[in-house]
Scaffold this motif. Structure first.
Motif, PDB file in Angstrom:
ATOM      1  N   GLY A 154       0.787  -1.121   0.022  1.00  0.00           N
ATOM      2  CA  GLY A 154      -0.129  -0.029   0.103  1.00  0.00           C
ATOM      3  C   GLY A 154       0.877   1.281   0.014  1.00  0.00           C
ATOM      4  N   LEU A 155       1.991   1.025   0.777  1.00  0.00           N
ATOM      5  CA  LEU A 155       2.804   2.417   0.936  1.00  0.00           C
ATOM      6  C   LEU A 155       3.353   2.672  -0.445  1.00  0.00           C
ATOM      7  CD1 LEU A 155       4.704   1.705   4.253  1.00  0.00           C
ATOM      8  CD2 LEU A 155       3.108   3.528   3.808  1.00  0.00           C
ATOM      9  N   ALA A 156       4.027   1.640  -1.217  1.00  0.00           N
ATOM     10  CA  ALA A 156       4.353   1.616  -2.351  1.00  0.00           C
ATOM     11  C   ALA A 156       3.425   2.424  -3.644  1.00  0.00           C
ATOM     12  CB  ALA A 156       4.989   0.541  -2.811  1.00  0.00           C
ATOM     13  N   LEU A 157       2.332   1.590  -3.317  1.00  0.00           N
ATOM     14  CA  LEU A 157       1.354   2.162  -4.445  1.00  0.00           C
ATOM     15  C   LEU A 157       0.992   3.647  -4.351  1.00  0.00           C
ATOM     16  CD1 LEU A 157      -1.105  -0.881  -4.471  1.00  0.00           C
ATOM     17  CD2 LEU A 157       0.016   0.177  -6.629  1.00  0.00           C
TER      18      LEU A 157
ATOM     19  N   THR B 137       2.852   5.946  -2.732  1.00  0.00           N
ATOM     20  CA  THR B 137       3.884   6.829  -3.194  1.00  0.00           C
ATOM     21  C   THR B 137       4.098   7.145  -4.875  1.00  0.00           C
ATOM     22  OG1 THR B 137       5.203   6.123  -1.253  1.00  0.00           O
ATOM     23  CG2 THR B 137       6.517   7.504  -2.931  1.00  0.00           C
ATOM     24  N   LEU B 138       3.795   5.893  -5.297  1.00  0.00           N
ATOM     25  CA  LEU B 138       3.976   5.817  -6.925  1.00  0.00           C
ATOM     26  C   LEU B 138       2.890   6.537  -7.321  1.00  0.00           C
ATOM     27  CD1 LEU B 138       5.425   4.869  -9.345  1.00  0.00           C
ATOM     28  CD2 LEU B 138       3.920   2.660  -9.333  1.00  0.00           C
ATOM     29  N   GLY B 139       1.617   6.340  -6.920  1.00  0.00           N
ATOM     30  CA  GLY B 139       0.588   6.993  -7.223  1.00  0.00           C
ATOM     31  C   GLY B 139       0.348   8.834  -7.221  1.00  0.00           C
ATOM     32  N   CYS B 140       1.358   9.122  -6.076  1.00  0.00           N
ATOM     33  CA  CYS B 140       1.381  10.478  -5.700  1.00  0.00           C
ATOM     34  C   CYS B 140       2.344  11.274  -6.518  1.00  0.00           C
ATOM     35  CB  CYS B 140       1.491  10.477  -4.166  1.00  0.00           C
ATOM     36  SG  CYS B 140       1.909  12.282  -3.720  1.00  0.00           S
ATOM     37  N   MET B 141       3.478  10.841  -6.658  1.00  0.00           N
ATOM     38  CA  MET B 141       4.760  11.291  -7.301  1.00  0.00           C
ATOM     39  C   MET B 141       5.471  10.591  -8.273  1.00  0.00           C
ATOM     40  SD  MET B 141       7.406  11.089  -4.229  1.00  0.00           S
ATOM     41  CE  MET B 141       8.652  11.628  -5.334  1.00  0.00           C
ATOM     42  N   GLY B 142       4.810   9.590  -8.701  1.00  0.00           N
ATOM     43  CA  GLY B 142       5.763   9.028  -9.640  1.00  0.00           C
ATOM     44  C   GLY B 142       6.219   9.707 -10.746  1.00  0.00           C
ATOM     45  N   SER B 143       7.472   9.671 -11.536  1.00  0.00           N
ATOM     46  CA  SER B 143       7.774  10.464 -12.686  1.00  0.00           C
ATOM     47  C   SER B 143       7.443   9.483 -13.741  1.00  0.00           C
ATOM     48  CB  SER B 143       9.124  10.756 -12.677  1.00  0.00           C
ATOM     49  OG  SER B 143       9.867   9.300 -12.609  1.00  0.00           O
ATOM     50  N   SER B 144       7.479  10.041 -15.074  1.00  0.00           N
ATOM     51  CA  SER B 144       7.076   9.030 -16.161  1.00  0.00           C
ATOM     52  C   SER B 144       8.191   8.042 -16.393  1.00  0.00           C
ATOM     53  CB  SER B 144       7.228   9.925 -17.514  1.00  0.00           C
ATOM     54  OG  SER B 144       6.862  11.376 -17.312  1.00  0.00           O
TER      55      SER B 144
ATOM     56  N   LEU C 247      -5.872  -3.679  -2.024  1.00  0.00           N
ATOM     57  CA  LEU C 247      -4.743  -3.321  -3.197  1.00  0.00           C
ATOM     58  C   LEU C 247      -5.345  -3.010  -4.348  1.00  0.00           C
ATOM     59  CD1 LEU C 247      -2.074  -6.074  -2.321  1.00  0.00           C
ATOM     60  CD2 LEU C 247      -1.936  -3.846  -1.707  1.00  0.00           C
ATOM     61  N   ARG C 248      -6.499  -3.616  -4.554  1.00  0.00           N
ATOM     62  CA  ARG C 248      -6.992  -3.291  -5.869  1.00  0.00           C
ATOM     63  C   ARG C 248      -7.507  -1.851  -6.096  1.00  0.00           C
ATOM     64  NH1 ARG C 248     -11.925  -6.725  -8.799  1.00  0.00           N
ATOM     65  NH2 ARG C 248     -10.969  -6.870 -10.799  1.00  0.00           N
ATOM     66  N   LYS C 249      -8.059  -1.549  -5.012  1.00  0.00           N
ATOM     67  CA  LYS C 249      -8.523   0.085  -5.214  1.00  0.00           C
ATOM     68  C   LYS C 249      -7.453   1.117  -5.010  1.00  0.00           C
ATOM     69  CE  LYS C 249      -8.599   1.038  -0.011  1.00  0.00           C
ATOM     70  NZ  LYS C 249      -9.233   0.874   1.214  1.00  0.00           N
ATOM     71  N   LYS C 250      -6.198   0.724  -4.550  1.00  0.00           N
ATOM     72  CA  LYS C 250      -5.173   1.501  -4.752  1.00  0.00           C
ATOM     73  C   LYS C 250      -4.606   1.441  -6.203  1.00  0.00           C
ATOM     74  CE  LYS C 250      -4.096   1.373   0.369  1.00  0.00           C
ATOM     75  NZ  LYS C 250      -3.935   2.574   0.968  1.00  0.00           N
ATOM     76  N   ALA C 251      -4.426   0.168  -6.573  1.00  0.00           N
ATOM     77  CA  ALA C 251      -3.958   0.075  -7.786  1.00  0.00           C
ATOM     78  C   ALA C 251      -4.412   0.781  -9.092  1.00  0.00           C
ATOM     79  CB  ALA C 251      -3.803  -1.445  -8.190  1.00  0.00           C
TER      80      ALA C 251
ATOM     81  N   LEU D 142      -4.423  10.640   5.909  1.00  0.00           N
ATOM     82  CA  LEU D 142      -4.874  11.114   4.492  1.00  0.00           C
ATOM     83  C   LEU D 142      -4.382  10.345   3.478  1.00  0.00           C
ATOM     84  CD1 LEU D 142      -5.965  13.829   3.398  1.00  0.00           C
ATOM     85  CD2 LEU D 142      -3.673  14.678   3.118  1.00  0.00           C
ATOM     86  N   ASP D 143      -3.218   9.586   3.649  1.00  0.00           N
ATOM     87  CA  ASP D 143      -2.794   8.631   2.551  1.00  0.00           C
ATOM     88  C   ASP D 143      -3.492   7.305   2.477  1.00  0.00           C
ATOM     89  OD1 ASP D 143       0.909   9.640   2.906  1.00  0.00           O
ATOM     90  OD2 ASP D 143      -0.911  10.431   1.630  1.00  0.00           O
ATOM     91  N   GLU D 144      -4.402   7.226   3.645  1.00  0.00           N
ATOM     92  CA  GLU D 144      -5.345   5.907   3.300  1.00  0.00           C
ATOM     93  C   GLU D 144      -6.555   6.200   3.091  1.00  0.00           C
ATOM     94  OE1 GLU D 144      -3.113   2.722   4.280  1.00  0.00           O
ATOM     95  OE2 GLU D 144      -5.136   2.669   3.792  1.00  0.00           O
ATOM     96  N   PHE D 145      -6.750   7.788   3.002  1.00  0.00           N
ATOM     97  CA  PHE D 145      -8.199   8.217   2.518  1.00  0.00           C
ATOM     98  C   PHE D 145      -8.116   8.644   1.168  1.00  0.00           C
ATOM     99  CE2 PHE D 145     -12.184   9.916   2.052  1.00  0.00           C
ATOM    100  CZ  PHE D 145     -12.203  11.272   2.257  1.00  0.00           C
ATOM    101  N   LEU D 146      -6.955   9.513   0.561  1.00  0.00           N
ATOM    102  CA  LEU D 146      -6.930   9.889  -0.527  1.00  0.00           C
ATOM    103  C   LEU D 146      -5.674   8.994  -1.022  1.00  0.00           C
ATOM    104  CD1 LEU D 146      -7.456  13.665  -0.466  1.00  0.00           C
ATOM    105  CD2 LEU D 146      -9.393  11.829  -0.963  1.00  0.00           C
ATOM    106  N   LEU D 147      -5.618   9.214  -2.632  1.00  0.00           N
ATOM    107  CA  LEU D 147      -4.492   8.615  -3.297  1.00  0.00           C
ATOM    108  C   LEU D 147      -4.442   9.312  -4.722  1.00  0.00           C
ATOM    109  CD1 LEU D 147      -3.003   4.880  -3.494  1.00  0.00           C
ATOM    110  CD2 LEU D 147      -2.871   6.380  -5.186  1.00  0.00           C
ATOM    111  N   GLY D 148      -3.268  10.099  -4.854  1.00  0.00           N
ATOM    112  CA  GLY D 148      -3.153  10.845  -6.117  1.00  0.00           C
ATOM    113  C   GLY D 148      -4.308  11.731  -6.357  1.00  0.00           C
TER     114      GLY D 148
END
Lengths: 646, 172
Positions: free
Chosen positions: A120-123, A125-132, A153-157, B113-119
């Motif tokens: 979850g942490l990895a997903l 971080t990637l989804g927040c600031m991953g570069s191209s 995991l599915r929702k985060k993916a 926050l990171d468990e509630f919102l993502l991206g």
């Protein structure tokens, strides 16, 4: 070596600082300690130190020396370390720096970790600031996780995939297979994020949009279940079941139904149902209604539904909650062109919003009011808008004045009403009127031949009251110059002024501190023009000789045979003179002083706009004093080359 | 959502979550300017404003301002609900949350926050599930960090119609 102080301890200490300098000193001291701890590669306290660094970073202090330490934390086996490490990466690293790429391998490993919270942490971080580059490298892992049965995991993916697609749109195709049964999920988190993913794909690609249109019935069914289902404690917000999901589904429906008749028809019923059954006492219900209205207005909905939507907006306008009024006005502004008649029905409520205390609401109400003005309501609307112009904040006056002029020009019921309206604007908001209004108004007045007497009389009266508003003064001066004969000849309703009174007023403008150079130009021009209309020519000559030690005098008369151009200036600013066949612009002269003994020249550029291609002629009159005595020199320029005016 | 800022009435940043790539310098400038703009607004004004080319949604809870910058197509009213949901999550986690909780446990605020919102989008719409995930993750921590909790003014909604059901939800 004593253990580094704890995070909370540091926070407490820093908060005791009484001055900025004291705080800075504490921070510097702690940073030094942290730096040496980093140098010693201390694994035990790295997490604590980075956390402290993040706190100091939030206060505004530099923390870049902690970037690599975040990477080390991410690579650690301890969950506590990873948690802080990833947080630090999101706060301190940005994709513009190469160092962030060092994260890629760690993230890849963590995406395959045995503990879902690490994945979850990895997903996240990637989804927040991953570069191209990172997204390209890791898209495959994300796609794998999109197919997992683990809903956490599915929702985060799904949201991570959204980010990947935003960064690298070409990768969108690879996520298509995984979307196959996303909507069959029962888990609301997965449903919500899936709808977001589908929305992103449909917005980016017309092919995807066409492909996903078949989901409309399923989406309608899900939405229906949300509305019809009984109370669900897990997703309830003030009696509404999962408003977040409802809103996202409505938004996706909007995109799918846009420019597609079949899809629009398929969603017609559910939209009507949501529009009529949603509870409106709280913000959450209104949020859903708002989204519903946006969808109805954007798809190919039948007229009954559209009227329903506009009426919802009309009700919003009456809501006590200013936020609701704000979104109503914004939405009405978007639909006023396409559904003009329906919006017209709410005109009086919209006009009431002009009196709202909130600036944003006032502005929207003003824009909407102007959009609603037409030939039928012009008198009533203008009354309200002029009242608004009187009392509104300065930031609105320029736009409002322009709007009034435009509306008046389009829909004026009579010339007299038109002139009166212009007068009202000039007298109440004259200083805020835009610069280009002056020549436009002059043109308008010129064209209203039968109103010349009325206009000049009213403008003259206005000048008697107030000479501070420059646009008013300029227009008035010009009119008096052109129609001064009408003013004094008794063609007006009221007692006419005599010539000397008129000249007094114009002269007053010349000397007033309130007059700008442009205004002075207008008034001097007017005085000059009156030399052909008034009999007190001597007085006029005297005025001109006072105000120009060396002045170029070119005077204008509406003589169609010899279209002499005339204007004057004071070796300073240039007035923009408007007359019937020519328009003139004088630029500033190169100098105020003509050097003695032929040692130099003064140049002044005069731009002439000659749309009717009249022959150009210039008469120059030079007046100056020589050894105390006045001298006058006349000259004519008749030999402008034909190419210059033909 | 492009970013979310939490700041005090004195303009001190308590949390900053950025979902768009910007340099530290750019972030500082945006934060500073936007915070000033919002603090200058009167209490009776709208929760929405257009600032630069962004749509801003903000709401004040006791001494903290919650401020989001959203996209053009985003629904402002539901953004207010997102903000409110985050406040509820904080409230449940900290037990009657106040600004000091967020100051002393800022990293927890980020984790929640990171468990509630993502991206920038909501990943979970069930309050229960978000809190459960945080609870489980906390248990995984090798070093237990206990909540440093101060008794101070709890975060409540002000300047809006306080409804009994809302205040009940917030106090639980």
């Amino acid at each position: 070596m004593p253990a580094p102080i704890r995070l909370r301890e540091l926070i407490r200490t820093i908060r005791t600082a009484r001055t900025q300098a004291e705080e800075r000193e504490m921070i510097q001291k702690e940073c030094a300690a942290i730096r040496s701890s980093f140098r010693e590669e201390d694994n035990t306290y790295r997490c604590r130190n980075v956390a402290k660094l993040l706190y100091m970073h939030m206060l505004g202090y530099p923390a870049h020396f902690g970037q690599l330490e975040c990477l080390k934390l991410i690579a650690s086996q301890k969950f506590t370390d990873k948690r802080i490490g990833y947080l630090g990466a999101m706060l301190l690293l940005d994709e513009r720096q190469d160092v962030h790429l060092l994260m890629t391998n760690c993230i890849k490993n963590d995406l395959n970790h045995s503990t879902q919270y690490v994945q979850g942490l990895a997903l996240c971080t990637l989804g927040c600031m991953g570069s191209s580059e990172m997204c390209r490298d890791l898209a495959g892992e994300v796609e794998k996780l999109l197919k997992t049965s683990n809903s956490y995991l599915r929702k985060k993916a799904a949201l991570c995939a959204v980010h990947v697609i935003r960064k690298v749109p070409e990768l969108m195709e690879m996520f298509l297979p995984a979307t196959k049964n996303l909507l069959s999920e029962k888990n609301h988190g997965v449903l919500h994020t899936s709808v977001v993913l589908l929305t992103e794909m449909c917005e980016r690609s017309p092919d995807m949009l066409a492909h996903f249109r078949k989901l409309v019935p399923q989406l309608v069914r899900i939405l229906k279940n949300l509305i019809m289902s009984g109370y669900s404690p897990e997703h309830d917000v003030s009696g509404i079941s999962d408003p977040f999901l409802q809103v996202r589904i409505l938004r996706l429906l909007r995109i799918l139904g846009r420019s597609d008749d079949d899809s629009s028809e398929a969603m017609n019923d559910i939209l009507a149902q949501v529009a009529t059954n949603t509870e409106t006492s709280k913000n959450v219900g209104n949020a859903i209604l708002y989204e519903t209205v946006l969808t109805i207005m954007d798809i190919k909905s039948e007229s009954g539904l559209r009227v329903l939507a506009i009426n919802i907006l009309g009700r919003f306008l009456l809501n006590n909650d200013k936020n609701i009024r704000y979104v109503a006005l914004t939405s009405l502004l978007k639909t006023v062109q396409t559904d003009h008649n329906a919006v017209q029905r709410h005109r009086s409520t919209i006009v009431d919003c002009l009196k709202d205390l909130d600036v944003s609401i006032k502005r929207r109400a003003m824009e909407l009011s102007f959009a609603l003005v037409n030939g039928n309501n012009i008198r009533g609307m203008m009354k309200e808008l002029l009242y608004f112009l009187d009392s509104c904040d300065p930031e609105f006056k320029a736009d409002c004045a322009s709007g009034v002029f435009l509306a008046a020009e389009k829909y004026a019921p009579s010339k007299r009403w038109h002139i009166d309206t212009i007068m009202r604007v000039l007298t109440t908001a004259g200083s805020y009127v835009r610069d280009d209004s002056v020549p436009n108004l002059i043109q308008l007045i010129t064209n209203s031949v039968e109103m010349h007497a009325y206009t000049v009389q009213r403008l003259y009266k206005a000048l008697l009251d107030d000479i501070s508003q420059q646009p008013l003064v300029q227009v008035a001066s010009w009119c008096i110059g052109e129609y001064g004969d009408l003013l004094v000849s008794g063609q007006c309703e009221e007692e006419e002024p005599i010539q000397d009174e008129v000249l007094d007023v114009l002269e007053g403008l010349l000397v007033s501190n309130l007059s700008t150079p442009v205004t002075r130009g207008y008034s001097l021009t007017a005085i000059m023009k009156l030399s052909t209309r008034f009999t007190s020519v001597n007085r006029i000559k005297k005025v001109v000789s006072i105000y120009g030690s060396t002045s170029l005098i070119l005077y204008c008369c509406n003589d169609p045979i010899s279209s002499w151009i005339s204007f004057n200036f004071h070796l300073t600013e240039c007035p923009l003179s408007v007359c019937q066949t020519f328009q003139l612009q004088l630029l500033s002269p190169s100098s105020n002083v003509v050097p003695a003994l032929n040692q130099g020249t003064v140049t002044q550029v005069i731009r002439v706009l000659n749309p009717q291609k009249q022959q150009l002629r210039m008469r120059i009159k030079l007046t100056y004093t020589l050894k105390g005595s006045p001298v006058q020199d006349l000259a004519e320029v008749n030999n402008f080359p034909p190419q210059s005016w033909q | 959502m492009q970013f979310m800022l939490l700041f005090s009435r004195q303009g001190k940043l308590r949390l900053q979550k950025w979902y768009v790539p910007l340099s530290d310098k750019e972030r500082k400038k945006i934060s500073r300017d936007l915070v000033q703009t919002i603090l200058a607004r009167k209490p009776k004004m709208c929760s929405f404003l257009e600032w630069r080319d962004l749509k801003i949604v903000y709401k004040r809870y006791a001494s903290l301002y919650f401020c989001c910058a959203v996209e053009d197509q985003d629904n402002e009213l539901i953004t207010l609900e997102i903000i409110h949901r985050y406040v509820e999550l904080l409230d449940k986690y900290f037990g009657s949350v106040c600004e000091l909780d967020i100051i002393f446990n800022f990293e927890k605020a980020y984790f929640i926050l990171d468990e509630f919102l993502l991206g920038g989008e909501a990943q979970e719409t069930s309050k229960k599930n978000v809190l459960k995930a945080i609870e489980q993750a906390d248990l995984l921590q090798e070093v237990r960090i206990f909540l440093y909790h101060q008794v101070a003014e709890p975060i409540r909604e002000i300047d809006c119609q306080l409804d009994s059901s809302w205040s009940r939800a917030a106090t639980k």
